[in-house]
Motif scaffolding. Structure first.
Motif, short mmCIF file in Angstrom:
data_model
loop_
_atom_site.label_atom_id
_atom_site.label_comp_id
_atom_site.label_asym_id
_atom_site.label_seq_id
_atom_site.Cartn_x
_atom_site.Cartn_y
_atom_site.Cartn_z
N THR A 1 0.82 -1.21 0.00
CA THR A 1 0.00 0.00 0.00
C THR A 1 0.85 1.26 0.00
O THR A 1 0.43 2.29 -0.55
CB THR A 1 -0.94 0.01 1.21
N GLY B 1 0.52 4.28 -2.59
CA GLY B 1 0.39 5.67 -2.21
C GLY B 1 1.37 6.57 -2.93
O GLY B 1 1.02 7.65 -3.40
N THR C 1 0.21 9.39 -5.59
CA THR C 1 0.59 10.77 -5.33
C THR C 1 1.35 11.36 -6.50
O THR C 1 1.14 12.52 -6.88
CB THR C 1 1.47 10.83 -4.06
N SER D 1 -4.13 15.11 -5.21
CA SER D 1 -3.15 14.81 -4.15
C SER D 1 -3.29 15.81 -3.01
O SER D 1 -3.49 17.01 -3.22
CB SER D 1 -1.73 14.85 -4.72
N ALA E 1 -7.46 6.79 -3.56
CA ALA E 1 -6.71 5.69 -2.95
C ALA E 1 -7.65 4.56 -2.51
O ALA E 1 -7.34 3.38 -2.71
CB ALA E 1 -5.90 6.20 -1.75
N SER F 1 -1.69 3.68 1.71
CA SER F 1 -1.77 4.54 0.53
C SER F 1 -2.35 5.91 0.86
O SER F 1 -1.96 6.92 0.28
CB SER F 1 -2.60 3.86 -0.56
N VAL F 2 -3.28 5.96 1.81
CA VAL F 2 -3.93 7.23 2.15
C VAL F 2 -2.97 8.18 2.86
O VAL F 2 -2.98 9.38 2.61
CB VAL F 2 -5.18 6.97 3.02
N ILE G 1 -1.00 10.07 0.10
CA ILE G 1 -1.69 10.91 -0.87
C ILE G 1 -2.53 12.00 -0.21
O ILE G 1 -2.95 12.96 -0.88
CB ILE G 1 -2.59 10.06 -1.80
#
Length: 283
Positions: free
Chosen positions: A116, A120, A124, A145, A154, A222-223, A226
């Motif tokens: 993840t 991310g 991004t 982003s 994401a 990932s969050v 981003i």
């Protein structure tokens, strides 16, 4: 006479019951206890050390409430997108033949295999104002982003496979001749889709969408890259838990984590009920 018949009917009932606890049973219970039950129990026991008033104060902190709103609202939005787009993708993969079909089918599972954090960084870069997609959106005043929209992107990315892989096998099992029969009886393509194709797919669509929603709610890696992670803007609950731990606020992290755990358990119960409904429907 009755007693003797009962005893002769079940002479080895306790022994047959004990036979079920074989090596696979032992491995299963031990594995699930260490991997799932003990960590969950530890969190619940840690939360139980807080008084109800203290737990409520920490769980309903204004920042925490805003993260719940952002987390579940954005996850619902992402699940809704995947509900429609994922079903359409499954339809294309099953009903159409085209070049590189197997490649596309394999790419669907990429979010499962891709770390993840790597996802991310990739998202991004692509959606930044200088990125491949972000540069086209920037002239229209659309920033992805480091905004809540980036959080949604994401969540959509990491939850794509759930709907596709839930609907795809059901579509493969549908008999195409039923649709042809509906057409021969005068049904339009829309009527055939709505009355013939869609009903068997609804349980699978609901199951996949619920799983996608649950996966999006728990997303972190990932969050965190981003999003700007600013309270009241794009900060989600899993990241707030990590921030509380960094601040050595164990009680706050425990309260918020427990809320997420309880909601996740409810979601998993819903998934199980949907799967049971799906089995009854198909049966």
């Amino acid at each position: 006479m009755t007693v003797s018949n009962t005893q002769s009917t079940f002479p080895h009932a306790p022994k047959s019951w004990l036979k079920r606890f074989s090596l696979p049973w032992g491995v299963t219970i031990t594995y699930l206890s260490i991997v799932l039950l003990l960590p969950v129990s530890a969190l619940i026991l840690r939360a139980a050390t807080l008084s109800p008033a203290e737990f409520w104060r920490l769980a309903t902190d204004p920042v925490a409430l805003s993260t719940y709103n952002i987390t579940f609202g954005t996850a619902f939005f992402a699940a809704a997108i995947n509900c429609v787009a994922g079903t359409a993708t499954a339809w294309v993969l099953v009903r159409y033949d085209f070049p590189f079909k197997r490649v596309l089918d394999a790419v669907i599972d990429l979010p499962f295999a891709l770390p993840t954090a790597v996802a991310g960084i990739t998202l991004t870069t692509v959606y930044s104002e200088q990125g491949w997609i972000g540069s086209f959106l920037a002239p229209f005043g659309i920033r992805v982003s480091f905004t809540r929209l980036g959080v949604a992107v994401a969540m959509v990315f990491i939850s794509v496979p759930f709907v596709v892989r839930s609907v795809q096998p059901v579509l493969q099992e549908l008999d195409h001749t039923i649709e042809e029969a509906a057409w021969s009886l005068g049904a339009s393509q829309w009527e055939t889709c709505w009355r013939v194709v869609l009903p068997p797919l609804i349980p699978a669509i609901l199951t996949g969408t619920t799983q996608a929603f649950a996966r999006a709610v728990g997303e972190y890696g990932s969050v965190v890259l981003i999003a700007a992670n600013i309270p009241y803007q794009d900060l989600i609950a899993p990241i707030l838990v990590f921030q509380r731990l960094e601040q050595n606020d164990i009680a706050g992290a425990t309260a918020i984590g427990t809320v997420l755990l309880l909601i996740s358990l409810v979601l998993l119960l819903m998934v199980n009920l949907l799967q049971a409904w799906r089995q009854r429907y198909e049966g």
